[in-house]
Design an enzyme around this catalytic site. Structure first.
Site, PDB file in Angstrom:
ATOM      1  N   GLY A 101       0.307  -1.389  -0.186  1.00 37.23           N
ATOM      2  CA  GLY A 101      -0.036   0.141  -0.006  1.00 37.23           C
ATOM      3  C   GLY A 101       0.889   0.902  -0.300  1.00 37.23           C
ATOM      4  N   CYS A 102       0.468   2.361   0.047  1.00 37.55           N
ATOM      5  CA  CYS A 102       1.284   3.683  -0.369  1.00 37.55           C
ATOM      6  C   CYS A 102       1.411   4.061   0.703  1.00 37.55           C
ATOM      7  CB  CYS A 102       0.052   4.264  -1.580  1.00 37.55           C
ATOM      8  SG  CYS A 102      -1.593   4.826  -0.802  1.00 37.55           S
TER       9      CYS A 102
END
Length: 892
Positions: free
Chosen positions: A698-699
C-alpha cells in the site's frame, strides 16, 4: 555530459574465408554501406526522441523555433544523441550551475550570451554565478588602492568593498542587458541568495564565509521564464555586505540545488596534462584522485582546483559532475558524448579479486541471477556457472563498489586470457563504469579474447575496444593484442579445443569496426576508430594510422530491440492507478499491454496507449482461465478495489499448465505468506525474481516502512506516524471522478481512519519480520487527506532506547539506502512538490530531540507511482526477468 548513448546496431556483411584477399574497392563500399545504414537508423531514432521532447518541453517560443534550434544541435552530434540529452536535462529539477569568470565577461561576452540564449530557447535554465576578474583591480588602481591578498584571498577593506559592489552591479547589468538584447529573459539577482558570516575580519576584512543559501529568488526567476544571473556578494544577518569568492559561492549554491552539471567557464577550456600538454578528457575522482594529486605537474592552482571540486562532488549525488570548458564549446560539452572540455565526476573505486569469497558469494550470486544471459534463460544455474569458474583455473573478478559492473577474466597459467563474463547494470552503463572496468582489465592483460552474440545491440561498443573480430554461427569473437592472423587462428583453435569458448568460429573471417570483411593474412587495426573520450587522465595512446573520423559510443542500457516483449493483461484499468500503469506500459521497451478489462468501458478504445490499438473488454472468469491455459499473457495485474480480486486469481490458479505472474494491487494478499510481498528495497528482492504471486504494498505502508526500517533496532517503544495524502489516494467513484474532491476539502486537511487503518496493520506486520525489530512490533498511524491531487508526506516520531545524534541517524539512513536507486536521503525536509509525478522516495528532515531520545523523520512519495504503479512495475520487471528499473525514470 552523462555519456550514456545507446550505440547503433552494426550491420554485418557476409563472412568469408580467412585466406581470401580484400578488394580495396569492396572494403570502401562496405564501410560506406554500414555508415549510411547507421546514420539513417540514428536519424530515425533521434527524430522520434526529439518529437517526444518537443511535445513536452518547457521552452519559450514557438514549436517551430524550438525545432529549428534542435536541428542546429544536430550539426554537433547524431539526432538521437542530442535528443537524449535534451530529455535528460529538461527532466532534471535543476539542470546546471554555471560559474562565469570576470575575464569571460570582459573578453568573451558574445560567445557566453549566445550559448545561454541557445539553452534558454530549448527550455533549459542554467543558474549563472559571475565574478569580477581584472575589472576590480583596474578600478582599485585608478583610485590609488593596491590590491592585496593573503593565501589567495583578496583583502577587502571598506573602500575595496565599495568598488567591488559597483563592479558586480555593472557587470551583472551588462550580462543581463546582453541577454535581453538577444531576446532571452534574464533576471539580475545581486543579493538575497547568500547569507554569510565574517571569514576572519581582522585578517581579511569584509570577506564572508557562506552559512546558508536561499534558493527561492532563483526558483522564482525560473518559474517566470527568466535566467537567474547572480553575483557572489553575500550579506550577514545584520545586512552587512561581504565579498565571497565566486568559485566558493558556486560550490555552496550547487550543494543546495544539486544540479546535474556544475560548469566552470574558462578561457583555456579545460585542464591540461602537465607533461603531454594534452587536454584531460575525463577524471574519475574515486579511482584517480589520490594518484593524480601525487603527479609532479599537479601543483598550485591545479591542485587547489581539483581539491575543491572533489570536496564539492563529495557533497552531491553521484549523477552530478563538473565540466571545465570555454563558452563557445558549451553546447558540444552538454549535448554530445564526445564532449569538449574536461569532465570531472566521482565514479566509484574499482576492485579486483582472485576468489569468489573475496568478492562476496551472495553478492556475486545476485549479479549472476539478475544479469547473466545463461542464468536468466535457464541454460545454466548460478551454481553451475560458479562451479565452472572454479574449475577453469586462475581467474580475476573485476568490478566497482556498488557492483554496477562485474567482469570475470579466466587466465590459466601459460594460456591466453578470456573475458568470460561482462555484466553491467543500467547504472553502470549510464555512469560509464563499463569503460572504467574494461580499462582496468586492459591494464592487466596485454591481450584478451571475449565473445558476444552477433546481434548484440552493444556490438559497436565491443568493436571500439577490439583490434579485430570474427563472426560465425550467430556469435562474434573479439580480441585485442594480437596482430598476426596465423597466431589468432591458432589461439582460437586452442580455446575451442580446451572448451574455453564455444566451437563456433573456425573457419574464421575478419570483422572490422566498419562491418565484416575478409582478411588478408595479416590482421591490422587500421579500421578501429579512436576513442574521443578516454577513461584515463594519463597521456593518451599514440594515434593510429586510421583516417576514420573520431567517434565515441557508450555501452547501451536500452532493452534488446529484438527481444520478445512480455505480454501483460490489466484487470481494472479505469482508476488513477490503472491510468498510470497504462502510461508506464506505453513507454516500457520490453512490455506490451495486450488486454484491459473494464465492465463499464467494454468496446471502447484504451486512451493513452499508442503501441497498438487496444480495446476494453469485459473479461469473465472463464475468459481468464481460457487465456491462461492458452498462454496468451505473461502477467496479470489486478488493479481492483479491496475484496474484489479473489475470483480472478482463482480463475488463473485453476488453469491447466498456467505459468503467468499475478501482481495484486489490493490489500487482499498482503498478509498471505504464500504470496511474495513486493517491496524490494526492504524485502524479497531475490525471491521476486522467481515469484508468480506478488502482493503490491500500500502507498502509506510503503512510505511508513521505508521511514522506519533503519530505526528498528534502536526503538524503545511504538513509533507514531502522521501522514497526509493528496485526494487521489481516496480513489474514484466512477472513472476519474474522485471519492473526495478538492472542493469538498475547502482548502483544509481531513483526518480519517485514525485507528486500525489497514496500512497501519500492514506496516507493523511486515516490519516485525525484519531482523532487529522489537517483539510484537506495531505502529501508531494517523492518516489525513489534503486538497492537492497526488503525493504523500509522512512524519515519523519515534522514541529511542539510547541517546543518539542527528548525524548518527543520518548515517543509518544513508547506509541502508546507499544502493537503492528509488530512495534518496536528503538534508532538507522533503516536500510534495519535489515528488509529485516522480517515481522515487525522498527521506529527510532527520532531527533528534534535545534529549537525544526521540527522532523525527519525514518521507515523501507519489501515492499513484512508487505507492502503486511504479512499485507494480518494479515487481513485474523482477518477476519477468527484466532489469528492475526498466521503464522507470530514476530522476527525482
Amino acid at each position: 555530459m552523462l555519456r550514456s548513448m545507446a550505440p547503433l546496431r552494426r550491420i554485418p556483411l557476409a563472412s568469408r574465408s580467412l585466406t581470401t584477399s580484400v578488394s580495396p574497392t569492396l572494403l570502401a563500399k562496405s564501410r560506406r554501406t554500414v555508415e549510411l545504414a547507421n546514420e539513417k537508423q540514428s536519424d530515425q531514432l533521434g527524430d522520434i526522441m526529439a518529437k517526444r521532447w518537443l511535445g513536452g518541453a518547457g521552452a519559450k517560443g514557438t514549436d517551430s523555433d524550438r525545432e529549428t534550434i534542435v536541428r542546429l544541435l544536430y550539426s554537433l552530434a547524431s539526432r538521437r544523441e542530442v535528443s537524449r540529452y535534451l530529455q535528460i536535462f529538461s527532466s532534471a529539477t535543476h539542470f546546471a550551475v554555471l560559474k562565469v569568470g570576470g575575464a569571460i565577461l570582459t573578453h568573451d561576452l558574445e560567445s557566453l550570451t549566445l550559448s545561454l540564449n541557445f539553452l534558454h530557447r530549448v527550455g533549459l535554465y542554467p543558474v549563472v554565478v559571475h565574478g569580477m576578474g581584472d575589472k576590480l583591480n583596474a578600478r582599485l588602481e585608478a583610485d590609488g588602492i593596491v590590491p592585496d591578498y593573503i593565501d589567495g584571498i583578496r583583502i577587502t577593506d571598506a573602500r575595496t568593498l565599495s568598488h567591488a559592489r559597483r563592479v558586480f552591479l555593472s557587470e551583472n547589468l551588462r550580462l543581463v542587458s546582453a541577454l535581453e538584447a538577444l531576446g532571452t529573459r534574464a533576471r539580475p539577482i545581486t543579493t538575497g541568495v547568500f547569507t554569510a558570516e565574517y571569514l576572519d575580519q581582522p585578517r581579511y576584512g569584509y570577506v564572508g564565509r557562506i552559512t546558508s543559501v536561499d534558493k527561492e529568488p532563483i526558483e522564482a526567476s525560473i518559474r517566470a521564464g527568466a535566467l537567474p544571473i547572480l553575483t557572489s556578494l553575500a550579506e550577514t544577518r545584520e545586512g552587512q555586505i561581504l565579498n565571497v569568492n565566486a568559485d566558493v559561492a558556486t560550490a555552496e549554491l550547487a550543494k543546495v540545488l544539486e544540479p546535474l552539471k556544475i560548469v566552470y567557464l574558462s578561457e583555456k577550456g579545460g585542464l591540461f596534462h602537465g607533461v603531454t600538454k594534452e587536454k584531460l578528457s575525463v577524471i574519475n575522482l574515486d579511482e584517480e584522485y589520490d594518484a593524480l594529486m601525487k603527479e609532479s605537474w599537479v601543483k598550485y592552482g591545479t591542485k587547489l582546483k581539483l581539491r575543491e571540486i572533489k570536496e564539492l562532488l563529495d557533497h552531491l549525488p553521484r549523477a552530478s559532475s563538473v565540466a571545465i570548458i570555454s563558452p563557445d564549446a558549451l553546447q558540444k560539452e552538454l549535448f554530445t558524448d564526445s564532449g569538449a572540455g574536461t569532465l570531472i565526476r566521482r565514479g566509484y573505486k574499482l576492485f579486483k579479486h582472485s576468489s569468489v569469497e573475496a568478492v562476496g558469494h551472495e553478492r556475486l550470486r545476485t549479479v549472476l541471477s539478475e544479469r547473466d544471459e545463461d542464468v536468466k534463460s535457464g541454460r545454466k544455474s548460478v551454481a553451475e556457472v560458479l562451479s565452472q569458474l572454479e574449475a577453469s583455473g586462475p581467474y580475476t573478478i573485476y568490478g566497482d563498489e556498488p557492483f554496477d559492473v562485474v567482469a570475470i577474466v579466466s587466465h590459466p597459467d601459460g594460456e591466453v586470457p578470456v573475458l568470460t563474463k561482462f555484466l553491467p547494470s543500467a547504472n553502470g552503463v549510464q555512469n560509464q563504469v563499463v569503460d572504467n572496468v574494461f580499462d582496468s582489465i586492459r591494464k592487466d592483460f596485454k591481450r584478451l579474447f571475449w565473445t558476444v552474440k552477433a546481434d548484440d545491440e552493444n556490438k559497436a561498443w565491443h568493436f571500439e575496444r577490439a583490434d579485430g573480430s570474427f563472426t560465425r554461427n550467430g556469435k562474434s569473437l573479439f580480441y585485442y593484442g594480437v596482430q598476426d592472423a596465423g597466431e589468432v587462428q591458432k589461439i582460437v583453435k586452442e580455446l575451442e579445443t580446451k572448451e574455453r569458448i564455444e566451437r563456433a568460429y573456425l573457419p574464421i573471417s575478419y570483422a572490422s569496426a566498419k562491418g565484416t570483411a575478409p582478411s588478408a593474412g595479416s590482421i591490422a587495426s587500421a579500421l578501429r576508430p579512436s576513442l574521443a573520450k578516454s577513461y584515463s587522465t594519463s597521456a593518451r595512446r599514440p594515434a593510429t594510422s586510421s583516417s576514420a573520423p573520431s567517434s565515441r559510443r557508450a555501452f547501451s542500457s536500452s532493452a534488446r530491440s529484438d527481444a520478445t516483449p512480455k505480454r501483460v493483461a490489466l484487470i481494472g484499468a479505469r482508476g488513477y492507478t490503472g491510468t498510470n500503469l497504462v502510461s508506464l506500459f506505453n513507454s516500457h521497451p520490453s512490455i506490451e499491454l495486450t488486454h484491459v478489462s473494464s465492465r463499464e468501458l467494454a468496446g471502447q478504445k484504451l486512451e493513452g496507449y499508442t503501441k497498438a490499438d487496444v480495446m476494453y473488454q469485459n473479461l469473465s472468469v472463464k475468459d481468464i482461465t481460457r487465456m491462461e491455459e492458452n498462454g496468451e499473457v505473461d502477467a496479470w495485474v489486478m488493479a481492483l478495489p479491496n475484496g474484489v480480486c479473489q475470483p480472478f486469481v482463482a480463475a488463473v490458479d485453476s488453469a491447466k499448465g498456467g505459468k503467468s505472474v499475478i501482481v495484486d494491487l489490493s490489500a487482499d494478499m498482503r498478509f498471505d505468506n504464500s504470496w511474495t510481498y513486493g517491496l524490494p528495497e526492504l524485502y524479497n528482492r531475490e525471491a521476486l525474481r522467481s515469484a508468480t504471486r506478488i502482493s503490491n504494498p500500500g502507498c502509506f505502508a510503503t512510505n511508513t516502512q521505508l521511514l522506519l526500517a533503519p530505526l528498528l533496532p534502536y526503538l524503545s517503544a511504538q513509533p507514531s506516524i502522521f501522514a497526509i495524502s493528496g485526494y487521489s489516494g481516496a480513489g474514484t467513484k466512477t472513472g476519474t471522478t474522485p471519492k473526495v474532491s478538492s472542493e469538498s476539502l475547502a482548502g483544509g486537511v481531513r483526518p480519517y481512519a485514525l485507528t486500525d487503518h489497514i496500512h497501519e496493520r500492514e506496516a507493523g506486520f511486515h516490519l516485525g519480520s525484519r531482523t532487529g525489530a522489537p517483539a510484537d512490533f506495531t505502529v501508531a498511524f494517523m492518516p489525513a487527506v489534503a486538497p492537492w491531487f497526488q503525493g504523500i508526506i509522512s512524519t515519523v516520531s519515534a522514541p529511542l532506547k539510547d541517546t543518539m545524534r542527528a548525524s548518527d541517524i543520518k548515517a543509518l539512513y544513508e547506509e541502508m539506502y546507499k544502493n537503492e536507486s528509488l530512495v534518496k536521503v536528503v538534508p532538507e525536509v522533503p516536500e510534495i512538490q519535489h515528488i509529485a509525478g516522480k517515481h522515487g522516495v525522498r527521506i529527510g528532515g532527520l532531527q533528534v530531540h534535545s534529549s537525544g531520545k526521540r527522532v523525527v523523520a519525514v518521507g515523501v512519495l507519489d501515492n499513484l507511482l512508487k505507492g502503486a504503479a511504479t512499485q507494480c512495475l518494479q515487481n513485474l520487471n523482477l518477476a519477468l526477468g527484466l532489469e528492475e528499473y526498466e521503464g522507470i525514470s530514476l530522476e527525482f
